[in-house]
Design a protein around this motif. Structure first.
Motif, PDB file in Angstrom:
ATOM      1  N   LEU A 123      24.400  61.787  39.709  1.00 27.71           N
ATOM      2  CA  LEU A 123      23.134  62.485  39.902  1.00 27.71           C
ATOM      3  C   LEU A 123      22.321  61.754  40.961  1.00 27.71           C
ATOM      4  CD1 LEU A 123      21.003  64.589  38.994  1.00 27.71           C
ATOM      5  CD2 LEU A 123      20.234  62.884  37.321  1.00 27.71           C
ATOM      6  N   ASP A 124      21.924  62.482  41.990  1.00 28.50           N
ATOM      7  CA  ASP A 124      21.043  61.931  43.020  1.00 28.50           C
ATOM      8  C   ASP A 124      19.612  62.175  42.540  1.00 28.50           C
ATOM      9  OD1 ASP A 124      19.585  61.189  45.211  1.00 28.50           O
ATOM     10  OD2 ASP A 124      20.727  62.398  46.639  1.00 28.50           O
ATOM     11  N   THR A 125      18.955  61.126  42.095  1.00 25.56           N
ATOM     12  CA  THR A 125      17.608  61.275  41.534  1.00 25.56           C
ATOM     13  C   THR A 125      16.582  61.640  42.599  1.00 25.56           C
ATOM     14  OG1 THR A 125      17.277  58.886  41.706  1.00 25.56           O
ATOM     15  CG2 THR A 125      18.035  59.744  39.586  1.00 25.56           C
ATOM     16  N   GLY A 126      16.884  61.382  43.857  1.00 21.66           N
ATOM     17  CA  GLY A 126      15.953  61.714  44.934  1.00 21.66           C
ATOM     18  C   GLY A 126      15.919  63.203  45.228  1.00 21.66           C
ATOM     19  N   THR A 127      17.100  63.846  45.249  1.00 18.90           N
ATOM     20  CA  THR A 127      17.164  65.268  45.593  1.00 18.90           C
ATOM     21  C   THR A 127      17.461  66.158  44.391  1.00 18.90           C
ATOM     22  OG1 THR A 127      19.538  65.173  46.076  1.00 18.90           O
ATOM     23  CG2 THR A 127      18.007  64.712  47.902  1.00 18.90           C
ATOM     24  N   GLY A 128      17.967  65.579  43.311  1.00 22.87           N
ATOM     25  CA  GLY A 128      18.330  66.375  42.136  1.00 22.87           C
ATOM     26  C   GLY A 128      19.739  66.926  42.214  1.00 22.87           C
ATOM     27  N   GLY A 129      20.457  66.616  43.288  1.00 20.31           N
ATOM     28  CA  GLY A 129      21.840  67.083  43.440  1.00 20.31           C
ATOM     29  C   GLY A 129      22.762  66.387  42.450  1.00 20.31           C
ATOM     30  N   GLU A 130      23.747  67.127  41.954  1.00 21.18           N
ATOM     31  CA  GLU A 130      24.643  66.573  40.946  1.00 21.18           C
ATOM     32  C   GLU A 130      26.089  66.911  41.294  1.00 21.18           C
ATOM     33  OE1 GLU A 130      23.603  66.653  36.636  1.00 21.18           O
ATOM     34  OE2 GLU A 130      25.352  67.959  36.551  1.00 21.18           O
ATOM     35  N   THR A 131      26.970  65.939  41.103  1.00 18.75           N
ATOM     36  CA  THR A 131      28.391  66.111  41.332  1.00 18.75           C
ATOM     37  C   THR A 131      29.135  65.628  40.099  1.00 18.75           C
ATOM     38  OG1 THR A 131      28.105  65.704  43.696  1.00 18.75           O
ATOM     39  CG2 THR A 131      30.324  65.493  42.829  1.00 18.75           C
ATOM     40  N   THR A 132      30.142  66.405  39.684  1.00 17.60           N
ATOM     41  CA  THR A 132      30.952  66.020  38.531  1.00 17.60           C
ATOM     42  C   THR A 132      32.401  65.877  38.990  1.00 17.60           C
ATOM     43  OG1 THR A 132      29.493  67.199  37.026  1.00 17.60           O
ATOM     44  CG2 THR A 132      31.684  66.665  36.206  1.00 17.60           C
ATOM     45  N   VAL A 133      33.009  64.751  38.615  1.00 18.36           N
ATOM     46  CA  VAL A 133      34.401  64.487  38.961  1.00 18.36           C
ATOM     47  C   VAL A 133      35.145  64.272  37.650  1.00 18.36           C
ATOM     48  CG1 VAL A 133      35.966  62.932  40.174  1.00 18.36           C
ATOM     49  CG2 VAL A 133      33.703  63.376  41.103  1.00 18.36           C
ATOM     50  N   SER A 134      36.278  64.986  37.489  1.00 19.81           N
ATOM     51  CA  SER A 134      37.121  64.797  36.307  1.00 19.81           C
ATOM     52  C   SER A 134      38.409  64.123  36.733  1.00 19.81           C
ATOM     53  CB  SER A 134      37.451  66.155  35.667  1.00 19.81           C
ATOM     54  OG  SER A 134      36.291  66.751  35.165  1.00 19.81           O
ATOM     55  N   VAL A 135      38.701  63.000  36.090  1.00 16.16           N
ATOM     56  CA  VAL A 135      39.929  62.251  36.373  1.00 16.16           C
ATOM     57  C   VAL A 135      40.838  62.436  35.164  1.00 16.16           C
ATOM     58  CG1 VAL A 135      40.906  60.011  36.941  1.00 16.16           C
ATOM     59  CG2 VAL A 135      38.598  60.586  37.723  1.00 16.16           C
ATOM     60  N   PRO A 136      41.961  63.165  35.321  1.00 16.53           N
ATOM     61  CA  PRO A 136      42.814  63.435  34.169  1.00 16.53           C
ATOM     62  C   PRO A 136      43.611  62.197  33.741  1.00 16.53           C
ATOM     63  CG  PRO A 136      43.788  64.365  36.139  1.00 16.53           C
ATOM     64  CD  PRO A 136      42.443  63.810  36.523  1.00 16.53           C
ATOM     65  N   TYR A 137      43.987  62.180  32.465  1.00 13.67           N
ATOM     66  CA  TYR A 137      44.867  61.127  31.959  1.00 13.67           C
ATOM     67  C   TYR A 137      46.276  61.418  32.448  1.00 13.67           C
ATOM     68  CZ  TYR A 137      41.210  59.846  28.623  1.00 13.67           C
ATOM     69  OH  TYR A 137      40.047  59.459  28.035  1.00 13.67           O
ATOM     70  N   PHE A 138      47.047  60.372  32.684  1.00 19.65           N
ATOM     71  CA  PHE A 138      48.437  60.573  33.103  1.00 19.65           C
ATOM     72  C   PHE A 138      49.365  60.210  31.991  1.00 19.65           C
ATOM     73  CE2 PHE A 138      46.299  60.140  37.188  1.00 19.65           C
ATOM     74  CZ  PHE A 138      46.769  61.281  37.807  1.00 19.65           C
TER      75      PHE A 138
END
Length: 138
Positions: A123-138
């Motif tokens: 979460l970018d607290t300055g702009t409010g932009g949010e990115t979600t990354v999912s890393v799967p289990y192998f």
């Protein structure tokens, strides 16, 4: 001689002639028109091989590259990569990314395990932009 002709004609009449046929079904080759998607790479490479035109800008760029500028860019990437690794180790330690919430400047990073793997939300607290990354289990 006459007997031979008569014999041939009678034999042809007595022989059962069967004809078999099958339905013809048109199957397009081009994936854009309903053909198999597996034909895509073959059709693309075939079209590129037949293309007589060459992009002049691309050919000029290939020969106009400056080796010193390439070296400088490579060196910058390596230095930034080393700094990134060092910052990552300082912030998260040698064990790597652990579950929890982290704050780096204007960024809030949430690391949460899920059923599919690890979910990282930035979460970018300055702009409010949010990115979600999912890393799967192998």
């Amino acid at each position: 001689m006459r007997f031979h002709r008569l014999f041939i004609i009678l034999s042809l009449l007595l022989v059962k002639v069967t004809a078999s046929a099958q339905d013809f079904v048109y199957q397009p080759q081009n994936p854009a028109f309903g053909g198999s998607y597996l034909n895509y790479s073959w059709m693309l490479s075939s079209a590129q091989a037949q293309n007589g035109f060459e992009d002049e800008e691309a050919s000029r760029e290939r020969f106009e590259r400056d080796p010193l500028q390439d070296f400088e860019q490579s060196l910058n990437r390596q230095i930034l990569g080393q700094i990134t690794r060092q910052l990552f180790n300082d912030q998260f330690g040698e064990g790597g990314l652990q579950e929890g919430q982290y704050e780096l400047g204007n960024y809030q990073i949430d690391v949460v395990p899920s059923s599919e793997g690890i979910q990282i939300t930035i979460l970018d607290t300055g702009t409010g932009g949010e990115t979600t990354v999912s890393v799967p289990y192998f």
